[in-house]
Every structure is written in structure tokens, then in C-alpha cells.
Design a protein around this motif. Structure first.
Motif, PDB file in Angstrom:
ATOM      1  N   GLN A   1      31.806 122.932 -35.653  1.00 17.81           N
ATOM      2  CA  GLN A   1      31.668 124.289 -36.158  1.00 17.81           C
ATOM      3  C   GLN A   1      32.912 124.898 -36.543  1.00 17.81           C
ATOM      4  O   GLN A   1      32.828 125.588 -37.732  1.00 17.81           O
ATOM      5  CB  GLN A   1      30.865 124.887 -35.048  1.00 17.81           C
ATOM      6  CG  GLN A   1      30.337 126.115 -35.227  1.00 17.81           C
ATOM      7  CD  GLN A   1      29.612 126.871 -34.156  1.00 17.81           C
ATOM      8  OE1 GLN A   1      30.382 127.216 -33.062  1.00 17.81           O
ATOM      9  NE2 GLN A   1      28.459 127.311 -34.306  1.00 17.81           N
ATOM     10  N   ALA A   2      33.895 124.791 -35.862  1.00 19.97           N
ATOM     11  CA  ALA A   2      35.098 125.393 -36.303  1.00 19.97           C
ATOM     12  C   ALA A   2      35.604 124.697 -37.698  1.00 19.97           C
ATOM     13  O   ALA A   2      36.109 125.452 -38.602  1.00 19.97           O
ATOM     14  CB  ALA A   2      36.283 125.094 -35.381  1.00 19.97           C
ATOM     15  N   ALA A   3      35.450 123.511 -37.946  1.00 23.48           N
ATOM     16  CA  ALA A   3      35.820 122.613 -39.381  1.00 23.48           C
ATOM     17  C   ALA A   3      34.961 123.344 -40.332  1.00 23.48           C
ATOM     18  O   ALA A   3      35.110 123.191 -41.455  1.00 23.48           O
ATOM     19  CB  ALA A   3      35.638 121.206 -38.879  1.00 23.48           C
ATOM     20  N   GLU A   4      33.702 123.382 -40.103  1.00 20.80           N
ATOM     21  CA  GLU A   4      32.685 124.030 -41.265  1.00 20.80           C
ATOM     22  C   GLU A   4      33.283 125.225 -41.547  1.00 20.80           C
ATOM     23  O   GLU A   4      33.179 125.475 -42.743  1.00 20.80           O
ATOM     24  CB  GLU A   4      31.257 123.779 -40.639  1.00 20.80           C
ATOM     25  CG  GLU A   4      30.329 124.483 -41.648  1.00 20.80           C
ATOM     26  CD  GLU A   4      28.862 124.217 -41.296  1.00 20.80           C
ATOM     27  OE1 GLU A   4      28.054 124.688 -42.109  1.00 20.80           O
ATOM     28  OE2 GLU A   4      28.601 123.425 -40.243  1.00 20.80           O
ATOM     29  N   LEU A   5      33.460 126.069 -40.578  1.00 19.71           N
ATOM     30  CA  LEU A   5      33.916 127.429 -41.056  1.00 19.71           C
ATOM     31  C   LEU A   5      35.335 127.492 -41.588  1.00 19.71           C
ATOM     32  O   LEU A   5      35.697 127.897 -42.851  1.00 19.71           O
ATOM     33  CB  LEU A   5      34.410 128.268 -39.858  1.00 19.71           C
ATOM     34  CG  LEU A   5      34.525 129.818 -39.845  1.00 19.71           C
ATOM     35  CD1 LEU A   5      33.731 130.416 -41.083  1.00 19.71           C
ATOM     36  CD2 LEU A   5      34.798 130.444 -38.597  1.00 19.71           C
ATOM     37  N   GLU A   6      36.111 126.480 -41.243  1.00 21.47           N
ATOM     38  CA  GLU A   6      37.732 126.366 -42.012  1.00 21.47           C
ATOM     39  C   GLU A   6      37.214 125.898 -43.499  1.00 21.47           C
ATOM     40  O   GLU A   6      37.670 126.374 -44.400  1.00 21.47           O
ATOM     41  CB  GLU A   6      38.360 125.478 -41.208  1.00 21.47           C
ATOM     42  CG  GLU A   6      38.865 126.069 -40.043  1.00 21.47           C
ATOM     43  CD  GLU A   6      39.598 124.937 -39.075  1.00 21.47           C
ATOM     44  OE1 GLU A   6      39.933 123.726 -39.791  1.00 21.47           O
ATOM     45  OE2 GLU A   6      40.013 125.188 -38.078  1.00 21.47           O
ATOM     46  N   ARG A   7      36.461 124.858 -43.778  1.00 23.36           N
ATOM     47  CA  ARG A   7      36.159 124.283 -44.996  1.00 23.36           C
ATOM     48  C   ARG A   7      35.644 125.677 -45.881  1.00 23.36           C
ATOM     49  O   ARG A   7      35.871 125.722 -46.999  1.00 23.36           O
ATOM     50  CB  ARG A   7      35.050 123.189 -44.929  1.00 23.36           C
ATOM     51  CG  ARG A   7      35.722 121.863 -44.679  1.00 23.36           C
ATOM     52  CD  ARG A   7      34.648 120.946 -44.785  1.00 23.36           C
ATOM     53  NE  ARG A   7      33.400 120.855 -44.056  1.00 23.36           N
ATOM     54  CZ  ARG A   7      33.436 120.318 -42.835  1.00 23.36           C
ATOM     55  NH1 ARG A   7      34.358 119.735 -42.077  1.00 23.36           N
ATOM     56  NH2 ARG A   7      32.217 120.771 -42.016  1.00 23.36           N
ATOM     57  N   ALA A   8      34.530 126.270 -45.300  1.00 23.63           N
ATOM     58  CA  ALA A   8      34.058 127.482 -46.324  1.00 23.63           C
ATOM     59  C   ALA A   8      35.239 128.355 -46.422  1.00 23.63           C
ATOM     60  O   ALA A   8      35.403 129.009 -47.705  1.00 23.63           O
ATOM     61  CB  ALA A   8      33.002 128.321 -45.250  1.00 23.63           C
ATOM     62  N   LEU A   9      36.212 128.850 -45.566  1.00 30.85           N
ATOM     63  CA  LEU A   9      37.129 129.654 -45.862  1.00 30.85           C
ATOM     64  C   LEU A   9      38.391 129.131 -46.989  1.00 30.85           C
ATOM     65  O   LEU A   9      38.940 129.770 -47.706  1.00 30.85           O
ATOM     66  CB  LEU A   9      37.783 130.288 -44.544  1.00 30.85           C
ATOM     67  CG  LEU A   9      37.208 130.954 -43.540  1.00 30.85           C
ATOM     68  CD1 LEU A   9      37.759 131.121 -42.096  1.00 30.85           C
ATOM     69  CD2 LEU A   9      36.766 132.326 -44.180  1.00 30.85           C
ATOM     70  N   GLN A  10      38.682 127.811 -46.523  1.00 27.62           N
ATOM     71  CA  GLN A  10      39.515 127.226 -47.749  1.00 27.62           C
ATOM     72  C   GLN A  10      39.003 127.025 -49.191  1.00 27.62           C
ATOM     73  O   GLN A  10      39.607 127.260 -49.948  1.00 27.62           O
ATOM     74  CB  GLN A  10      39.749 125.639 -46.978  1.00 27.62           C
ATOM     75  CG  GLN A  10      41.033 124.867 -47.854  1.00 27.62           C
ATOM     76  CD  GLN A  10      41.335 123.628 -47.027  1.00 27.62           C
ATOM     77  OE1 GLN A  10      40.768 123.313 -46.016  1.00 27.62           O
ATOM     78  NE2 GLN A  10      42.211 122.999 -47.790  1.00 27.62           N
ATOM     79  N   ALA A  11      37.738 126.604 -49.095  1.00 33.93           N
ATOM     80  CA  ALA A  11      37.216 126.581 -50.426  1.00 33.93           C
ATOM     81  C   ALA A  11      37.333 128.199 -51.227  1.00 33.93           C
ATOM     82  O   ALA A  11      37.620 128.171 -52.332  1.00 33.93           O
ATOM     83  CB  ALA A  11      35.794 126.435 -50.527  1.00 33.93           C
TER      84      ALA A  11
END
Length: 94
Positions: free
Chosen positions: A68-78
Motif C-alpha cells: 500500500q505504501a509503495a502504491e502511494l509512493e508510485r502515484a506521488l513519484q509520477a
């Protein structure tokens, strides 16, 4: 009514109180998004804020596990990467 201190909202925890309410990487990405002019994109109701809600997170909760944290990080990074590209295209010194 909230007193306006640490723990009241994930975004103010990051920006005003220098805390890591989700993960340290999320906090770094949020600060970078703000640095590239994306502060308003983090407000409630925006796509990035909805990324939190889609994951079942509120401004008082933390990710339930690394996925879940990784998915959020991917959205923010994009979004951070897109804002950085816009900044470079507009002549910002980044």
C-alpha cells in the motif's frame, strides 16, 4: 474541533511539522511536489488526495503494509516527475 497541531492532518504533518506520518519517502515526495509548485494538487478532493482515499487511507491513517505504501509512493513519484519536467521545460533551474 482540531487544535491544529501534529497529527491533525497528514499534509500539515509533513509540511508544517516536518513529520513522516506515512513513510519518509512519501514525505520527501510531498515536499518535492510542493517545491515544484504542486501544493494545491495535494488538497482534499484532488487526484493525489484521492490516491490516499483509494488506498483506504485518511489523513489520520498510515498504509497497511509495504504494498500500500509503495502504491502511494508510485502515484506521488509520477506526479513529482511530471511537475519537474514542466519546471525544466519552463526554464526553472532545478
Amino acid at each position: 474541533m482540531a487544535a491544529g497541531g501534529p497529527g491533525d492532518h497528514w499534509l500539515t504533518d509533513i509540511l508544517n511539522w516536518d513529520l513522516d506520518p506515512v513513510t519518509h519517502r512519501v514525505s520527501v515526495l510531498v515536499r518535492e511536489i510542493v517545491a515544484y509548485g504542486g501544493r494545491r494538487e495535494l488538497d482534499d478532493g484532488t487526484p493525489l488526495a484521492r490516491s490516499f482515499a483509494r488506498l483506504g487511507l485518511t489523513w489520520r491513517s498510515r498504509p497497511d503494509g509495504e504494498a500500500q505504501a509503495a502504491e502511494l509512493e508510485r502515484a506521488l513519484q509520477a506526479r513529482r516527475d511530471a511537475l519537474r519536467a514542466e519546471a525544466v521545460a519552463n526554464g526553472w533551474d532545478v
